[in-house]
Scaffold this active site. Structure first.
Site, PDB file in Angstrom:
ATOM      1  CE  LYS A 156      -3.832   1.993   2.724  1.00 33.32           C
ATOM      2  NZ  LYS A 156      -4.652   1.843   3.954  1.00 33.32           N
TER       3      LYS A 156
ATOM      4  CB  SER B   4      -8.184   3.601   3.088  1.00 32.12           C
ATOM      5  OG  SER B   4      -7.262   2.981   3.967  1.00 32.12           O
TER       6      SER B   4
ATOM      7  CB  SER C 236      -8.278   0.892   6.109  1.00 29.99           C
ATOM      8  OG  SER C 236      -8.969   2.104   6.062  1.00 29.99           O
TER       9      SER C 236
END
Lengths: 488, 97
Positions: free
Chosen positions: A81, A156, A180
């Site tokens: 990420k 997210s 997330s």
């Protein structure tokens, strides 16, 4: 073998490498080809350094040929990420304000992965600074759900979930502040886990809400999640909130089936508005545990109703403070309209931040401001204590808690964009575990009639990742919904 | 905290050091009203005598050895700076003449 390499789990890739049936270079090429073929549709990656990826693969093969393999992840790709620092690679946090930033150092989790020989590859899309539940808040375009490209992948960590679902990487790292990791895992039909607060170092993670953030794994199977968690866990002197706990052998522990357990269903969670198909699939998963010899009882978490306001007050307050570092001075975008020092801050941030980040920083500044601190921030911290106590009491009765991960399957792009509260409610089942610091994971538990995946959320006791993984693995080895590949 | 009050957006945006356009202010005004109203349910819970939680598993007195470790060179530390000169970050003048 190269045709199917990208569909294999990390454990299978590790075995194939150990047996000499493939090479790290062959694996890296297979994933590059897969990303070339499907990422135009999915848009999981913000950036890929394929040359560096192949160089790491060559080094891995060389080690293995000398009999110096570093373990089960040596030669296995892990995509990251875009909030976790990898030396020499960009880190944008999906924000314009960090458009040209290059990390000068490795996050602790990355150091650990490199020591294990894993191939650290690519930067995965997210909601800007991890603020969002759909990955639509990325300054560089949304990620699409591999099961239905018109739907969001969740957020997210949407890029991390979508990359595993689309078989663009066997393992990915995400971060989880209020769900997330788990919510996008559920919406994309993969396994996603948030460890106990403090089990995984946050050093090198771009901070959102420091008292809630944890890095964790995405994978097709619970077994793979255990492998990756094993590698990234452990005390780190560079993170003062890192917990000095021993890291058990998670992977070996999975060989043991959990004894008869008591599993709790919080009545407040099941009283919430849950999509009918989600409820049915989660009920079926719960029935599996009953049939498998475990006792399932109803429990109560009376403060559940408070978790969203408490979370959004604490998370925005911490964010407004954490994101003050993006000031246009040292390493971010600087506005060329600025005439004085204060102007540099306000204009650079006004130009560099997206709408949701502005909304949350301002809300957080308000909650912390003179005259409102006691009513909002302090009161939220006290209510956080009550939420934590709810779980402590529940765990006197049960070994683990089962809930849906998300009240709905993946929703359509644009559907909740203009309504912050509707978007915030996407996290209703996941945020209380961050407030209490507990470990939790989402394991795929089937598909709706429209073909969208659904996740079962399992919450464990603090620092008992082993038990949590065993409970999840008992279900996952029988059903393996995360092994299903979407048509792309 | 009782009834949510209207937030002075210009004032709080300045505290947060974020420049907002008029359209953003207008849009946020309505949204913040809704969000703060939603937060009001927090005022109904009794937190009398409850200790606040800052971290789920707080750790105190985390000590570290006072040992020199290798750090960044000036070049590495400044590699991401938007403006630099002579190994320093260039900023607008902050002292009035």
């Amino acid at each position: 073998m190269s045709d199917t390499l990208h569909e294999m789990t990390a454990a299978e890739l590790g075995e194939a490498l150990a047996a000499g049936k493939t090479s790290a270079v062959e694996i890296a090429r297979s994933f590059i080809a897969r990303a070339e073929a499907v990422d135009e549709k999915v848009h999981a990656f913000l950036h890929r350094d394929d040359e560096d990826f192949l160089a790491q693969a060559h080094a891995s093969d060389e080690r293995r040929s000398k009999g110096e393999s570093l373990g089960p992840l040596d030669g296995v790709p892990v995509a990251v990420k875009d909030v976790i620092s990898v030396k020499g690679q960009p880190l944008t946090a999906a924000s314009r304000i960090l458009e040209n930033y290059v990390s000068p150092y490795d996050a602790t989790v990355i150091v650990k992965l490199k020591h294990a020989g894993a191939l650290v590859w690519g930067r995965l899309n997210l909601d800007e600074f991890a603020m969002g539940s759909s990955t639509e808040n990325s300054a560089y375009g949304a990620t699409n759900n591999p099961w239905d490209l018109a739907c969001v992948p969740g957020g997210s960590s949407g890029g991390s979930a979508a990359a595993v679902a689309a078989r663009e990487a066997p393992l990915t790292l995400g971060s989880d502040t209020g769900g997330s990791i788990r919510q996008p895992a559920a919406l994309c039909g993969v396994v996603g886990m948030k460890p106990t607060y403090g089990m995984v170092s946050r050093y090198g993670l771009a901070a959102f809400a420091s008292s809630l953030d944890q890095i964790g794994p995405f994978s097709q199977t619970v077994e793979d999640a255990a492998l990756l968690l094993q590698t990234i866990s452990g005390h780190d002197p560079l993170d003062s909130t890192s917990y000095p706990a021993e890291v058990p052998d998670y992977h070996r522990a999975l060989a043991e089936k959990p004894g008869p357990l008591k599993l709790g269903l919080p009545k407040e969670f099941f009283g919430e508005a849950i999509d009918e198909e989600v409820r049915k699939l989660v009920d079926e998963a719960i029935q599996f545990y009953r049939d498998d010899g475990h006792e399932v009882i109803e429990i109560s978490l009376p403060m559940t109703d408070l978790s969203i306001p408490v979370y959004y007050l604490i998370a925005t307050a911490e964010a407004s403070s954490n994101l003050a570092r993006y000031d246009g001075i040292r390493y971010t975008h600087r506005s060329d309209r600025a005439e004085n020092a204060i102007d540099v801050y306000a204009k650079s941030r006004g130009e560099g931040f997206g709408e949701e980040v502005k909304r949350r920083c301002i809300l957080g500044a308000y909650a912390l401001s003179s005259g409102y601190y006691d009513a909002y921030y302090l009161r939220a911290q006290k209510a956080r204590t009550l939420i934590r106590r709810d779980f402590e009491k529940a765990f006197e009765q049960v070994d683990a808690i089962l809930t849906p991960t998300s009240p709905t399957p993946a929703f359509r792009q644009g559907e909740r964009n203009e309504d912050p509260i509707a978007m915030y409610l996407s996290d209703v089942f996941t945020i209380s575990t961050n407030l209490a610091g507990l470990p939790a994971l989402s394991v795929p538990c089937g598909f709706t009639e429209a073909g969208l995946p659904v996740g079962l959320h399992i919450i464990g006791q603090a620092f008992k990742e082993t038990d949590l993984l065993r409970v999840a693995n008992a279900y996952d080895t029988v059903h393996s919904f995360g092994r299903k590949v979407p048509q792309l | 905290m009782g009834e949510s009050q209207e937030m002075d957006i210009g004032y709080v945006a300045n505290l947060a050091r974020i420049e907002l356009s008029e359209e953003e202010k207008e849009k946020f005004r309505g949204q913040f009203g809704d969000i703060l109203k939603y937060f009001d349910r927090l005022s109904e819970v009794d937190v009398e005598g409850v200790e606040p939680t800052a971290h789920a598993f707080p750790r105190h007195n985390v000590w570290d050895q006072d040992e020199a470790r290798p750090g960044f060179s000036a070049e590495e530390a400044l590699a991401n700076a938007p403006a630099q000169r002579l190994d320093q970050v260039v900023v607008p003048k902050v002292i009035e003449e």
